[in-house]
Every structure is written in structure tokens, then in C-alpha cells.
Design an enzyme around this catalytic site. Structure first.
Site, PDB file in Angstrom:
ATOM      1  N   GLY A 192      45.810  42.063  81.394  1.00 45.93           N
ATOM      2  CA  GLY A 192      45.717  40.704  81.929  1.00 45.93           C
ATOM      3  C   GLY A 192      44.301  40.191  81.948  1.00 45.93           C
ATOM      4  N   SER A 194      43.072  36.785  79.730  1.00 42.68           N
ATOM      5  CA  SER A 194      42.976  35.328  79.575  1.00 42.68           C
ATOM      6  C   SER A 194      43.717  34.574  80.679  1.00 42.68           C
ATOM      7  CB  SER A 194      43.577  34.908  78.231  1.00 42.68           C
ATOM      8  OG  SER A 194      42.828  35.401  77.175  1.00 42.68           O
ATOM      9  N   GLU A 238      38.823  48.919  71.224  1.00 46.43           N
ATOM     10  CA  GLU A 238      39.888  47.981  70.899  1.00 46.43           C
ATOM     11  C   GLU A 238      39.682  47.328  69.543  1.00 46.43           C
ATOM     12  OE1 GLU A 238      40.547  44.832  73.809  1.00 46.43           O
ATOM     13  OE2 GLU A 238      41.679  43.780  72.270  1.00 46.43           O
TER      14      GLU A 238
END
Lengths: 351, 386
Positions: free
Chosen positions: B132, B134, B251
């Protein structure tokens, strides 16, 4: 990783730093101009010889440093990044080829032909190469010649071939070379070291590494210009449009660097043709994109003769086309992929 | 040296070939009925049963310590498993975010209790995580987030809205970034904290957002005074920004950033062959795509090696994602150029289904996980543009 490998890696890095220091001091615009006008940069060549750089890839038995291609990569890239106006890469490649088949290495710079010539039964060599850079300044030329499917590394004296000056983007003195029954100085069979494409894969590897070097340099010049050139009251590097051009240059530079190193590692592993195909197919694209971005960033100033940029961008255009363009190599790769079912694609990539 | 980047090579040793072949066999069997449409979803595809099967093989949390259910395997072994999965577009979504991101975060910064409770569940393929970050008014400008966590007796109360959270509708837990400090505009990177949030908590309302593919992959999530126990804070209160951004090298550099469209290439090659279209154009285009992919893979491996040695190659990782997204986004165009696709999506035809889904999905690649614009800004600043 063994200790020996670590030592060699550090020798390679030290050598590159030495070359970098020398070239950053010596390679001025004036000397680039002089070389493009036909004068050999003897002091620069002698300095490199004295440092032992020109024999880096030659075996220790031939008084060389015996470096692997992977270890020599930083040195080759440094030479590219300063557009070193001497046949350093060519000579390294030539001495590697001669040394790897046990031939004696002559003094002075050596040129390299990319095409495969023919060797007749009287040990005479014939063939044509449309472009051999630096040959005017080299007493010797290394070519690969074929006889009944067997390949030989041959050392030729320049006086045995005919030369015809050709025009190139880089304006490095270059010639079309024709050998018609030339008698070699020395010759040795090279089947396990040199494949059907002769020295082309090694040359394509060299050009990719040099492209990566030029892109390193251009990227640094563009960042510096972005921080100093002001328009609309602020450095142009503040504009997102310029930032994105520079970021894309950075991405192309990184890809070319990885591609060049990949090809070097593949030569060391005896898989040089595949490595060169992958590397040049990617590196040629990086050269194209990097030159485009740099010219856009430097604007009209970068298009003038007076500006240093074109000494780099012309080399990018030269080296992307030499030793097989990205499109030529991509076609070879693609035909190999398309000769097998789609499932083989991943197996080929993952090994 | 003059180069601003480090790309030291990392080779996959031959000893890992048996593992690769085992993964390949596993996938061949379990994936025999996957449609082209399904594999187009690749690592965002949600299939809990599949994730549990992957967990049973020991291929989730592979590098984590055994005490938390991990396999204590190398990063290279994990790389091999991951790239084999991506090559066939396996539906990794039910475990991917936990395996790639949330698990490593908890290993690094979580409490012992958090690790013991959640890591084994990720490893088994039971616990699905979402991220969580944006918010409706904080997309690329992530530090502008406004959702707040208020300290209360025994924990925190969360309120606000998160958006674009992939698979939140199927997730058990979220690692969410919330504002815990004062809202001083000048210090917007400070006072942020990360929380482990049970998605079944009361006050959470998950609304799937239908996207242009006709499906709902991401969500908007409303937090209405949601209670989170004090022991579900991750890491240090107020350090959320640096904690969240330090995950990004992991990532941004993995093969999921350049292999999302890979599964369409084998059927494309077969189509070119069957139609007798092997010519210079097709050969050159396929060869260039292969070269691009091989170099991206080398770059990704290099970043992996640097991460495993404890470095944080943020620049290099951003470059991999930027180049990788461009590579994968071009593939549907390549298919159109070489395969004469019809303007229909023909169900049951693998190439057509993949092309149909990918054409519509690729715009998201350079948006998710940091937009192209944000990445290029990071790269330019990292190079020293002031």
C-alpha cells in the site's frame, strides 16, 4: 573466485587506470586532428608500448601480460572513451591471435583484417578486405585464411598487399586491402581458437567495448553541459526533457558496457561468435541512440567542426558499422532462432 | 574508471541445471492447461492453489533462514526458479509480493515475533501480501501521501485511502505506508511509518478497479479508523520512507521487469515458421529482441550479485527497470510486425490470446513500480545533474 583470478582482475584494473591517466593527459583535439590528417601519433604509441599495454592480451611466453579478454576489457574501454588515436585495440587483438597460435609477435602496431582470406597449396594468401583501419601506419597485418575448411592465423607484411585509401566516418587512416598470392611472414593453424568467421567476432567485441567507452565519455560530457549551459535563466539539466535524454543515454551506456564485457567473457570461454553477435547487436543500437541523444543535448554547437563532440559521435557511427552492424549480427542470431521451434528460445537463453 | 556504473558479471553455475530442469518439469505438468490469456498475466496472475504448490516445492522464501521456513538457498538458485516461472508466464501473484518484497523487508526490519508469525505462512503460499503506497493524490509524488496513523492505546488507528494496489482484493496482509508525524510540507519524507495490516480488520473497504483489460487487478482501499496493534509497526516509527525506498533495488532489477511478455515469443516464432515467413526482417527483429533480452538478463544478474554482497545499486536497478520495461512493452508491436495478427482476439489460439491480453496490459509496465518519468529523474540525478 580463486586468488589468481582476483590478482588478474586487479592487474586489468590497474592497467586501465594507467591508460586512462595517460590518455586523459595526451589526447587533445589537436592530436586527434593530426591523426585524421594522416600523421601517426608516435609519442602516444611509444608511451603505450613502454607501459607494456600493447601486449596485454599476448601470452607471457611472448613477453605479454597474458590477460584474459575480461581482464583487458577496462583497458579497451578506456581507449575507446578517449578516442585514443592509435591502433591499440587492433594491436591487442592481433597479438592475442598471434600469441594464441604460438606465432612470434613483430614490433610496432599491427592491423587486423576482418574477412577470411584464402590460403592456396603453395602457402600463398589471397583475398580482399573492404576496410582495414590504420594499415598505412602498420608494417604488419594479421589475417585469417582458410584452406579446405581449416583456418590459419597469418602474419603478413604490408608490402605484400595492395592498399587503396578509403573514406570512413572516423577519418582514421584506412584502406581497402587486396592480397593476391601474398607470401606470409608466418602462419599457424588455428582451428580450435578461430571459427568460420575468422577474426570478425573478436573485432566486433572490440568495437562494442570501444562503443561503450565512447558512450561513457559522452555521458560525462552531457552531464557537465547540462549543469553549466544556461537557457531561460537556468541550467538546461533542470529541464525534464534534457534529464530524460541523459537518462536514456545512461541506459544505452550501461547496456553497451554489459554487452562488451559479455562478449569478452564469451571469447574467454571459447564461445566468442555467439557473444559477439549478442553484444554487437545490442551495442550498435546503443551507439545509435547515444549519438542521437548527445547531438540533441549539445545543440548547434555540437554540430560544429570546432566542438569535440563529433570526434566521438563519428567513432560511434564508424564502430557500429564495422565488424558487422547490429542488424547484420541480429539477422544471424535471428536465423538461428528461427531454425528451431519456439520452445528452444528459452533453452538457448538459459543454457 | 570513467563509468558511473558497476556491472560486475555474475554467472549461473552449471550445478544449478538440475534445479532448473526440476522447475521446468513442475511447470510443464502444472501448467499444461493454462490458456494464453492466463499466462499473459504472468507474475500478477493470482492462483493460490499454484502458489501453495510452489511453496510445497520449497520455492518461496528460498533464501530465507530455515528457522522461518526458508530454504537458505542462494540468490542465484532463486533467480533460476523465478526466471523459469516467468518464461512460461506462471501466475505468481498470490506469493510474489511476499516473496520479492514483504518477506525480505520483515527479515531485515521486522520483529522476531513478526518474522515467526508471517514468514512461514508466506513460504507455504498461504499468506498473500500487497503493497500500500500510492494514494489518489500521491502517485509518482509518493511522499505527498496523506493517509494517517494515529497513536492510540495499544496501537494505531489508520485512516485514509490507498489506490492502485495490485491484488489487494485477494490479499491477507498489506505493508502500508502511513503518515505518523506532523504534516510539515517541507519535511514530507519524514514522519512516515510502515505497518503490517490484516486485510480482514474492520474498517477496511477494498474496491476493485476495473481496468481496460476488462478485469480488476488493482484496487482502491479505504481505511476508516482501522485499528492496528502496536506490534504491527514495521521497523522504526518515522523511518518509513527510507525503509520503503531501500526495497526498491530489489523490486526494480529482477526479471519480472523485462520478462512479462516473454511467453508470447515462442508461439510467435512458431507462427513465423509455420507461415513460411523466415526472411531478413523477421530474422533481424527476432535477433535484436534476443540480444536485448540476453543483455538485460546479464544486467539483472549483476545487480543481484551486488545486492547479495550487501551493496545497494539503486542506479543500476533503475536502469534495468527502465530498459526492461521498454523491452517488454515493444513486444506486442513486434508480434504485429511479424505475424500479421487479425484485429480479433481468437479464444483458444495461444498467440492470439497472449497478444490480445498483452497489447492491452503493457501500458501498465512503465507505470507500476515507479513510472518511467520517475526512474529517469532518479537516473539523471544520480549521474550528478543538479
Amino acid at each position: 573466485m580463486s586468488n589468481t583470478m582476483n590478482d588478474e582482475t586487479s592487474i586489468g584494473t590497474l592497467m586501465a587506470e594507467q591508460v586512462e591517466r595517460l590518455l586523459s593527459r595526451e589526447v587533445t583535439r589537436e592530436r586527434l586532428i593530426a591523426v585524421e590528417q594522416g600523421t601517426f601519433d608516435t609519442p602516444l604509441w611509444q608511451a603505450l608500448e613502454e607501459m607494456g599495454i600493447t601486449l596485454a592480451l599476448a601470452p607471457e611466453s611472448a613477453a605479454g601480460a597474458g590477460l584474459s579478454w575480461q581482464d583487458a576489457e577496462p583497458t579497451l574501454r578506456a581507449a575507446g572513451s578517449w578516442a585514443a588515436p592509435v591502433p591499440l585495440g587492433e594491436s591487442l587483438l592481433a597479438t592475442w591471435a598471434l600469441g594464441s597460435v604460438g606465432l612470434e609477435i613483430p614490433e610496432g602496431p599491427i592491423a587486423v583484417a576482418e574477412g577470411v582470406f584464402r590460403l592456396d597449396h603453395n602457402q600463398h594468401i589471397s583475398g580482399t578486405d573492404a576496410l582495414v583501419p590504420w594499415i598505412q601506419h602498420c608494417q604488419h597485418l594479421v589475417v585469417v585464411a582458410e584452406q579446405s575448411g581449416q583456418r590459419f592465423v597469418c602474419l603478413l607484411n604490408r608490402d605484400e598487399v595492395s592498399l587503396e585509401t578509403v573514406e570512413t566516418f572516423a577519418r582514421i587512416p584506412s584502406s581497402r586491402v587486396v592480397a593476391s598470392g601474398a607470401t606470409p611472414v608466418a602462419i599457424a593453424a588455428a582451428d580450435n581458437i578461430i571459427g568460420e568467421l575468422g577474426l570478425l567476432p573478436a573485432l566486433a567485441t572490440l568495437r562494442t567495448v570501444q562503443i561503450a567507452g565512447v558512450l561513457d565519455r559522452l555521458l560525462a560530457l552531457c552531464v557537465e553541459y547540462g549543469n553549466t549551459r544556461e537557457q531561460f535563466g537556468r541550467p538546461i539539466g533542470k529541464f525534464q526533457a534534457i534529464q530524460h535524454l541523459i537518462a536514456d543515454m545512461a541506459a544505452q551506456t550501461a547496456a553497451a558496457q554489459v554487452a562488451g564485457l559479455y562478449a569478452c567473457r564469451q571469447i574467454d570461454k571459447g564461445n566468442g561468435e555467439y557473444g559477439a553477435a549478442i553484444a554487437k547487436a545490442r551495442g550498435g543500437l546503443a551507439a545509435t541512440r547515444g549519438a542521437e541523444a548527445a547531438h540533441q543535448i549539445f545543440g548547434a554547437m555540437g554540430f560544429t567542426d570546432e566542438h569535440i563532440l563529433h570526434y566521438y559521435s563519428r567513432r560511434l557511427w564508424q564502430w557500429r558499422d564495422e565488424a558487422g552492424s547490429e542488424h547484420w549480427w541480429a539477422e544471424r542470431l535471428g536465423r538461428r532462432v528461427l531454425a528451431q521451434s519456439g520452445d528452444e528460445l528459452w533453452r538457448g537463453i538459459s543454457g | 574508471m570513467t563509468s558511473p556504473f558497476t556491472f560486475k558479471p555474475l554467472e549461473i553455475p552449471e550445478e544449478l541445471t538440475p534445479l532448473r530442469l526440476r522447475v521446468r518439469d513442475f511447470l510443464k505438468d502444472i501448467g499444461k492447461d493454462w490458456s494464453g490469456w492466463k499466462v499473459g498475466h504472468s507474475w500478477t496472475g493470482f492462483d493460490k492453489e499454484f502458489s501453495r504448490a510452489v511453496g510445497a516445492e520449497g520455492w518461496i522464501g528460498m533464501t530465507w533462514p530455515k528457522q522461518y521456513g526458508g530454504g537458505e538457498r542462494s540468490h542465484l538458485e532463486r533467480f533460476v526458479v523465478v526466471e523459469e516461472m516467468l518464461a512460461v508466464g506462471a501466475p505468481l501473484g498470490a506469493h510474489w509480493f511476499g516473496d520479492r518484497q514483504s518477506g525480505p523487508l520483515l527479515l531485515r526490519l521486522g520483529t522476531e515475533q513478526q518474522r515467526q508469525r508471517f514468514l512461514p505462512e508466506i513460504v507455504r503460499g498461504n499468506a498473500t501480501f500487497c503493497i500500500g503506497l500510492s494514494e489518489p493524490n500521491a502517485g509518482s509524488d509518493l511522499a505527498a501521501i496523506k493517509s494517517r496513523a494515529k497513536k492510540v492505546h495499544g496501537g494505531w488507528r489508520l485512516s485514509g485511502t490507498k489506490i492502485w494496489t495490485t491484488n489487494a482484493q485477494h490479499s491477507d496482509l498489506m505493508i502500508g505506508l502511513f503518515r505518523t508525524g506532523t504534516g510539515d510540507e517541507k519535511l514530507k519524507h519524514q514522519g512516515l511509518s510502515q505497518f503490517l495490516i490484516d486485510m480482514k480488520s474492520s474498517g477496511i473497504d477494498v474496491r476493485p478497479i476495473r481496468d481496460l483489460t476488462g478485469e480488476a487487478h488493482f484496487n482502491e482501499i479505504f481505511f476508516d479508523d482501522v485499528f492496528v496493534p502496536a506490534d504491527m509497526l514495521v521497523g522504526v516509527e518515522g523511518d518509513g520512507w527510507s525503509q520503503a525506498t531501500s526495497e526498491l533495488a530489489f523490486e526494480r532489477s529482477q526479471p519480472d521487469r523485462f520478462m512479462s511478455c516473454f511467453p508470447v515469443l515462442p508461439p510467435l516464432i512458431d507462427d513465423i515458421r509455420q507461415q513460411g515467413n523466415i526472411d531478413r526482417l523477421s530474422a533481424r527483429k527476432i535477433g535484436a529482441t534476443l540480444a536485448d533480452l540476453v543483455i538485460l538478463r546479464e544486467m539483472s544478474l549483476s545487480v543481484l550479485g551486488q545486492l547479495a554482497e550487501g551493496h545497494a545499486p539503486a542506479q543500476e536497478a533503475a536502469l534495468v527497470k527502465d530498459l526492461g520495461n521498454s523491452h517488454e512493452q515493444q513486444i506486442p508491436n513486434l508480434v504485429r510486425e511479424l505475424a500479421d495478427c487479425q484485429a480479433t482476439i481468437e479464444r483458444g489460439n495461444r498467440l492470439s490470446e497472449l497478444q490480445g491480453f498483452l497489447t492491452q496490459n503493457v501500458p501498465s509496465y512503465s507505470l507500476r513500480g515507479g513510472t518511467r518519468e520517475i526512474l529517469r529523474g532518479i537516473i539523471a540525478k544520480g549521474l550528478g545533474l543538479r
